[in-house]
Scaffold this motif. Structure first.
Motif, short mmCIF file in Angstrom:
data_model
loop_
_atom_site.label_atom_id
_atom_site.label_comp_id
_atom_site.label_asym_id
_atom_site.label_seq_id
_atom_site.Cartn_x
_atom_site.Cartn_y
_atom_site.Cartn_z
N GLU A 1 0.78 -1.25 -0.15
CA GLU A 1 -0.06 0.02 0.00
C GLU A 1 0.79 1.24 0.05
O GLU A 1 0.72 2.33 -0.71
CB GLU A 1 -0.72 0.09 1.21
CG GLU A 1 -1.82 -0.97 1.05
CD GLU A 1 -2.93 -1.27 2.26
OE1 GLU A 1 -3.76 -1.64 2.33
OE2 GLU A 1 -2.77 -0.23 3.20
N ASN A 2 1.99 1.25 0.75
CA ASN A 2 2.87 2.34 0.72
C ASN A 2 3.31 2.69 -0.57
O ASN A 2 3.59 3.74 -0.96
CB ASN A 2 3.87 2.14 1.74
CG ASN A 2 3.47 2.20 3.31
OD1 ASN A 2 2.44 2.89 3.64
ND2 ASN A 2 4.04 1.39 4.16
N ARG A 3 3.77 1.66 -1.38
CA ARG A 3 4.49 1.64 -2.84
C ARG A 3 3.34 2.21 -3.67
O ARG A 3 3.84 3.03 -4.46
CB ARG A 3 4.81 0.27 -3.26
CG ARG A 3 6.12 -0.42 -2.41
CD ARG A 3 6.66 -1.66 -2.96
NE ARG A 3 7.72 -2.15 -2.40
CZ ARG A 3 8.20 -3.23 -2.75
NH1 ARG A 3 7.70 -3.98 -3.41
NH2 ARG A 3 9.17 -3.60 -1.74
N LEU A 4 2.24 1.87 -3.59
CA LEU A 4 1.17 2.43 -4.20
C LEU A 4 0.83 3.88 -4.10
O LEU A 4 0.68 4.75 -5.00
CB LEU A 4 -0.13 1.62 -4.11
CG LEU A 4 -0.11 -0.13 -4.66
CD1 LEU A 4 -1.61 -0.64 -4.51
CD2 LEU A 4 0.18 0.28 -6.37
N THR A 5 0.92 4.11 -2.69
CA THR A 5 0.96 5.45 -2.27
C THR A 5 2.07 6.35 -2.89
O THR A 5 1.66 7.45 -3.47
CB THR A 5 0.83 5.57 -0.97
OG1 THR A 5 -0.30 4.81 -0.35
CG2 THR A 5 0.32 7.06 -0.48
N ASP A 6 3.31 6.05 -2.92
CA ASP A 6 4.11 6.68 -3.27
C ASP A 6 4.08 6.53 -4.82
O ASP A 6 4.26 7.92 -5.27
CB ASP A 6 5.58 5.87 -3.03
CG ASP A 6 5.96 5.95 -1.25
OD1 ASP A 6 5.12 6.85 -0.50
OD2 ASP A 6 6.65 5.30 -1.01
N ALA A 7 3.55 5.85 -5.57
CA ALA A 7 3.56 5.90 -7.03
C ALA A 7 2.37 6.90 -7.17
O ALA A 7 2.48 7.68 -8.15
CB ALA A 7 3.32 4.40 -7.54
N GLN A 8 1.48 6.56 -6.66
CA GLN A 8 0.14 7.64 -6.91
C GLN A 8 0.71 9.20 -6.61
O GLN A 8 0.23 10.21 -7.28
CB GLN A 8 -0.85 7.33 -5.90
CG GLN A 8 -1.64 6.18 -6.26
CD GLN A 8 -2.91 6.04 -5.51
OE1 GLN A 8 -2.92 6.52 -4.41
NE2 GLN A 8 -3.58 4.79 -5.73
N ARG A 9 1.51 9.39 -5.62
CA ARG A 9 2.03 10.81 -5.06
C ARG A 9 3.08 11.23 -6.33
O ARG A 9 2.82 12.47 -6.84
CB ARG A 9 2.50 10.60 -3.88
CG ARG A 9 3.09 12.00 -3.26
CD ARG A 9 3.82 11.98 -2.06
NE ARG A 9 2.95 11.21 -1.07
CZ ARG A 9 3.16 10.68 -0.08
NH1 ARG A 9 4.41 10.00 0.34
NH2 ARG A 9 2.37 9.89 0.63
N ASP A 10 3.82 10.40 -6.88
CA ASP A 10 4.69 10.62 -8.01
C ASP A 10 3.83 11.20 -9.26
O ASP A 10 4.35 12.14 -9.99
CB ASP A 10 5.55 9.66 -8.03
CG ASP A 10 6.75 9.50 -6.88
OD1 ASP A 10 6.80 10.42 -6.29
OD2 ASP A 10 7.13 8.35 -7.02
N ARG A 11 2.86 10.36 -9.38
CA ARG A 11 1.97 10.39 -10.54
C ARG A 11 1.03 11.86 -10.67
O ARG A 11 1.20 12.59 -11.79
CB ARG A 11 0.83 9.25 -10.77
CG ARG A 11 0.24 9.33 -12.17
CD ARG A 11 -0.63 8.24 -12.32
NE ARG A 11 -0.25 6.88 -12.10
CZ ARG A 11 -0.34 6.15 -11.22
NH1 ARG A 11 -1.32 6.29 -9.95
NH2 ARG A 11 0.34 4.93 -10.71
N ARG A 12 0.73 12.30 -9.33
CA ARG A 12 0.17 13.49 -9.17
C ARG A 12 1.01 14.58 -9.29
O ARG A 12 0.70 15.83 -9.99
CB ARG A 12 -0.52 13.42 -7.61
CG ARG A 12 -1.72 12.55 -7.65
CD ARG A 12 -2.50 12.69 -6.23
NE ARG A 12 -3.65 11.69 -6.01
CZ ARG A 12 -4.25 11.74 -4.90
NH1 ARG A 12 -3.74 12.37 -3.84
NH2 ARG A 12 -5.29 10.99 -5.01
#
Length: 453
Positions: free
Chosen positions: A2-13
């Motif tokens: 979940e943390n990795r997905l959150t980081d990925a989403q943050r980078d995408r935003r």
């Protein structure tokens, strides 16, 4: 996970925000370049109105102006043409660089395009000089929305371009821009003074202008040697009187004065810095000039009171606050260990001041002297009221005119070559101050190198 997905989403935003900012910088850059084709400036000559775009400023030969007796074509200054062309070219260059994701060069292009309206602003004053030759005194210039858009959008686009590089880089770039404001101001002023004054020097002749002894605008005689020598004499006299008093006052405040005395003397010096120039002029006109006149009557001197001596005395007082404040700060910055070491070797307090403290603070003291020289050379209002304002060769008790007062007295009604000659005086004054600054800086650095050796 979940943390990795959150980081990925943050980078995408973050990438999406950067893309939006980049697109916005590109769109605003195109708008800034498009303002090149819309009404940019409105010139009003009596009842004649010309609303011209930046494209017209670049391409048209000039504007037809009808005076009471003469009708002529007022040409567009070359600097204005260069500035409007540079504005659109730099804005488009910023757009292209943003498309190539070169944010730093794009920001530089945008900020340079934002400066071009300021160059247009200072260069269009030449049009007024040309119009006055046609005896048209009613002239106004209105800067329209596209003019302001180039200025504002250039700054906004530069900020957006640098924003795409991250907050840290944006902050560093803002600091750099703020640091470059002073340099840009000097460059713009230098360009304006050269463009406005060089044509007159070329027409009159450098030798005739600098070494001519007659200033008579009515007969097109523009020799400024008396003004140059008077300005040099007044500045030298003011520094000769003001520098020793200023430095010794700074020594008193920083080295020997008691705190109770410092609380009285220091505000008094600060008050001198806050007194307007016109008040100094009133004091000189009502006190110093009559005193010199009375002394002249008593000693049979040929003087009316308003003289070079009166200007020197006023300027000597006016440079004191600058010299005292800067020198005091420099003296207080000298480490206490210097004084203690000197005293331990058997030196007296006075010997320590003159042999150790003042030499150690030499660069700061010279900075105060440089600022004092600039104040003395550039002063206008006070010396107008006490110097007599006659372009004579300098005599201590005779009426004189300085470079600054020559500009101030005649600029309001000048036109044509006369007006250009006054701008040329400003150019000479500017170069003179720059030479003084370079000379004192060289002396200061030379002293520091000798101390290091």
């Amino acid at each position: 996970m979940e943390n990795r997905l959150t980081d990925a989403q943050r980078d995408r935003r973050k990438a999406q925000k950067t893309r939006i900012v980049r697109i916005l910088a590109i769109v605003l850059g195109v708008v800034s370049a498009a303002s090149f084709f819309f009404p940019y400036i409105t010139f009003v000559f009596k009842k004649q109105v010309y609303s011209v775009s930046a494209l017209q400023l670049l391409t048209v030969r000039g504007m037809r102006v009808a005076g009471p007796k003469l009708t002529g074509i007022v040409s567009i200054p070359v600097l204005t043409r260069i500035a409007v062309l540079a504005g659109v070219v730099l804005a488009l260059a910023g757009v292209v660089l943003m498309l190539l994701k070169k944010a730093a060069p794009a920001g530089a292009c945008y900020i340079l395009s934002a400066l071009t309206p300021l160059i247009v602003l200072i260069s269009t004053s030449d049009i007024q000089s040309a119009v006055t030759q046609l005896n048209v005194t009613q002239m106004s210039v209105r800067y329209l929305a596209p003019f302001l858009l180039v200025l504002l959008l250039g700054v906004v686009c530069a900020v957006l371009a640098l924003w795409t590089m991250g907050p840290e880089r944006l902050a560093q770039s803002v600091f750099l821009v703020c640091a470059c404001v002073s340099i840009g101001s000097v460059v713009i002023i230098t360009i304006y003074v050269i463009v406005s004054g060089a044509p007159a020097i070329a027409e009159i002749g450098l030798g005739n202008f600098l070494f001519g002894e007659t200033w008579a605008a009515g007969s097109n005689q523009f020799g400024i040697l008396p003004m140059i020598l008077s300005s040099i004499a007044a500045t030298a006299g003011a520094i000769l009187l003001g520098v020793p008093v200023g430095i010794l006052t700074a020594v008193f405040l920083s080295e020997t004065a008691r705190p109770a005395v410092t609380k009285i003397v220091h505000p008094a010096v600060e008050l001198l810095a806050g007194i307007p120039s016109v008040i100094y002029g009133f004091f000189g006109m009502l006190v110093i000039v009559p005193f010199i006149k009375q002394c002249g009557e008593f000693f049979h001197w040929n003087t009316q009171g308003d003289s070079l001596l009166a200007a020197i005395l006023i300027l000597a007082v006016m440079v004191l606050p600058t010299i005292v404040n800067v020198s005091e700060t420099a003296l207080r910055a000298v480490p206490v260990s210097y004084r203690e070491a000197s005293m331990a070797l058997g030196a007296t307090p006075v010997m320590t001041i003159f042999k150790v403290t003042i030499p150690a603070a030499r660069s700061g003291v010279l900075s105060g002297v440089i600022l004092g020289v600039g104040r003395a050379i550039g002063e206008t209002m006070a010396v107008i009221m006490v110097a007599g304002n006659v372009a004579n060769m300098p005599k201590l008790l005779g009426s004189v005119r300085f470079l600054t007062t020559g500009i101030a007295l005649e600029l309001s009604y000048s036109s044509g070559l006369h007006r250009q000659a006054l701008f040329a005086i400003g150019l000479v004054l500017f170069v003179f101050i720059m030479l003084v600054d370079v000379l004192f800086t060289y002396i200061s650095r030379k002293g520091v190198q000798m101390d290091a050796e």
